[in-house]
Write a protein that holds these residues in place. Structure first.
Motif, PDB file in Angstrom:
ATOM      1  N   ASN A   1       0.848  -1.181   0.000  1.00 55.71           N
ATOM      2  CA  ASN A   1       0.000   0.000   0.000  1.00 55.71           C
ATOM      3  C   ASN A   1       0.886   1.235   0.000  1.00 55.71           C
ATOM      4  OD1 ASN A   1      -1.657   2.202   1.065  1.00 55.71           O
ATOM      5  ND2 ASN A   1      -3.183   0.613   1.417  1.00 55.71           N
ATOM      6  N   ASP A   2       0.575   2.198  -0.862  1.00 57.01           N
ATOM      7  CA  ASP A   2       1.371   3.421  -0.940  1.00 57.01           C
ATOM      8  C   ASP A   2       0.872   4.506   0.007  1.00 57.01           C
ATOM      9  OD1 ASP A   2      -0.927   4.400  -2.114  1.00 57.01           O
ATOM     10  OD2 ASP A   2       0.010   4.905  -4.027  1.00 57.01           O
ATOM     11  N   GLY A   3      -0.030   4.150   0.891  1.00 58.42           N
ATOM     12  CA  GLY A   3      -0.593   5.114   1.833  1.00 58.42           C
ATOM     13  C   GLY A   3      -2.070   5.343   1.586  1.00 58.42           C
ATOM     14  N   THR A   4      -2.482   5.184   0.333  1.00 61.52           N
ATOM     15  CA  THR A   4      -3.893   5.393   0.018  1.00 61.52           C
ATOM     16  C   THR A   4      -4.510   4.230  -0.755  1.00 61.52           C
ATOM     17  OG1 THR A   4      -3.290   6.602  -1.991  1.00 61.52           O
ATOM     18  CG2 THR A   4      -3.698   7.917  -0.019  1.00 61.52           C
ATOM     19  N   THR A   5      -3.733   3.576  -1.597  1.00 62.57           N
ATOM     20  CA  THR A   5      -4.265   2.495  -2.426  1.00 62.57           C
ATOM     21  C   THR A   5      -3.252   1.352  -2.516  1.00 62.57           C
ATOM     22  OG1 THR A   5      -3.336   3.485  -4.420  1.00 62.57           O
ATOM     23  CG2 THR A   5      -5.605   4.058  -3.908  1.00 62.57           C
ATOM     24  N   LEU A   6      -3.738   0.195  -2.952  1.00 59.24           N
ATOM     25  CA  LEU A   6      -2.835  -0.918  -3.214  1.00 59.24           C
ATOM     26  C   LEU A   6      -1.876  -0.513  -4.322  1.00 59.24           C
ATOM     27  CD1 LEU A   6      -5.163  -4.060  -3.080  1.00 59.24           C
ATOM     28  CD2 LEU A   6      -3.441  -3.374  -1.426  1.00 59.24           C
TER      29      LEU A   6
ATOM     30  N   TYR B   1       6.884   0.091  -4.461  1.00 59.50           N
ATOM     31  CA  TYR B   1       7.083   1.281  -3.623  1.00 59.50           C
ATOM     32  C   TYR B   1       8.551   1.346  -3.230  1.00 59.50           C
ATOM     33  CZ  TYR B   1       6.893   4.354   0.443  1.00 59.50           C
ATOM     34  OH  TYR B   1       7.122   5.357   1.333  1.00 59.50           O
ATOM     35  N   ILE B   2       9.147   2.535  -3.285  1.00 61.34           N
ATOM     36  CA  ILE B   2      10.521   2.724  -2.823  1.00 61.34           C
ATOM     37  C   ILE B   2      10.475   3.527  -1.529  1.00 61.34           C
ATOM     38  CG2 ILE B   2      10.882   4.761  -4.287  1.00 61.34           C
ATOM     39  CD1 ILE B   2      13.855   3.806  -4.551  1.00 61.34           C
ATOM     40  N   ASN B   3      11.186   3.038  -0.528  1.00 64.29           N
ATOM     41  CA  ASN B   3      11.241   3.718   0.765  1.00 64.29           C
ATOM     42  C   ASN B   3      12.665   4.247   0.940  1.00 64.29           C
ATOM     43  OD1 ASN B   3      11.714   4.167   3.620  1.00 64.29           O
ATOM     44  ND2 ASN B   3       9.726   3.170   3.966  1.00 64.29           N
TER      45      ASN B   3
END
Length: 120
Positions: free
Chosen positions: A23-28, A32-34
């Motif tokens: 999850n990117d914070g709002t949607t699947l 994602y890169i952290n």
């Protein structure tokens, strides 16, 4: 194109980690890169064929390049730009595999051992 266990961006190692229900914070999300943890996450639950996984990885790598070498300002339409370049780059890599192969005879290419062109 193979997905490695880690990728180096701007001198930092980013392990590639498969994660359920990314999850990117709002949607699947597919990926994602952290930057704080230096990790690239790829979804293990979304159905993706090999080309989609590679495109998602390139997409996240491009975000990393922009983060490390960019101005620190979010580009207008960054997602669209990154996604378009990732898809195009993946196709170039797939269509020119010899150019990106590890075993290359550099004597005839004008490249040093890392594959970077040099003056001959």
């Amino acid at each position: 194109m193979n997905i490695p266990e880690k990728i180096r961006i701007a001198g930092a190692d980013y392990p590639i980690i498969y994660k359920d229900h990314l999850n990117d914070g709002t949607t699947l999300a597919y990926g994602y890169i952290n930057y704080n943890e230096n990790n690239i996450y790829l979804s293990s639950t979304e159905i993706m064929n090999d080309s989609k996984k590679c495109t998602v990885l390139l997409h996240e790598i491009l975000h990393g390049i922009l983060h490390h070498y960019g101005t620190g300002v979010m580009l207008e339409n960054e997602e669209l730009v990154v996604d378009t370049i990732a898809k195009g780059l993946y196709q170039v890599i797939e269509d020119n595999k010899d150019m990106f192969a590890k075993e290359v005879n550099h004597e005839h290419t004008g490249c040093n051992r890392t594959g970077v062109p040099q003056r001959v």
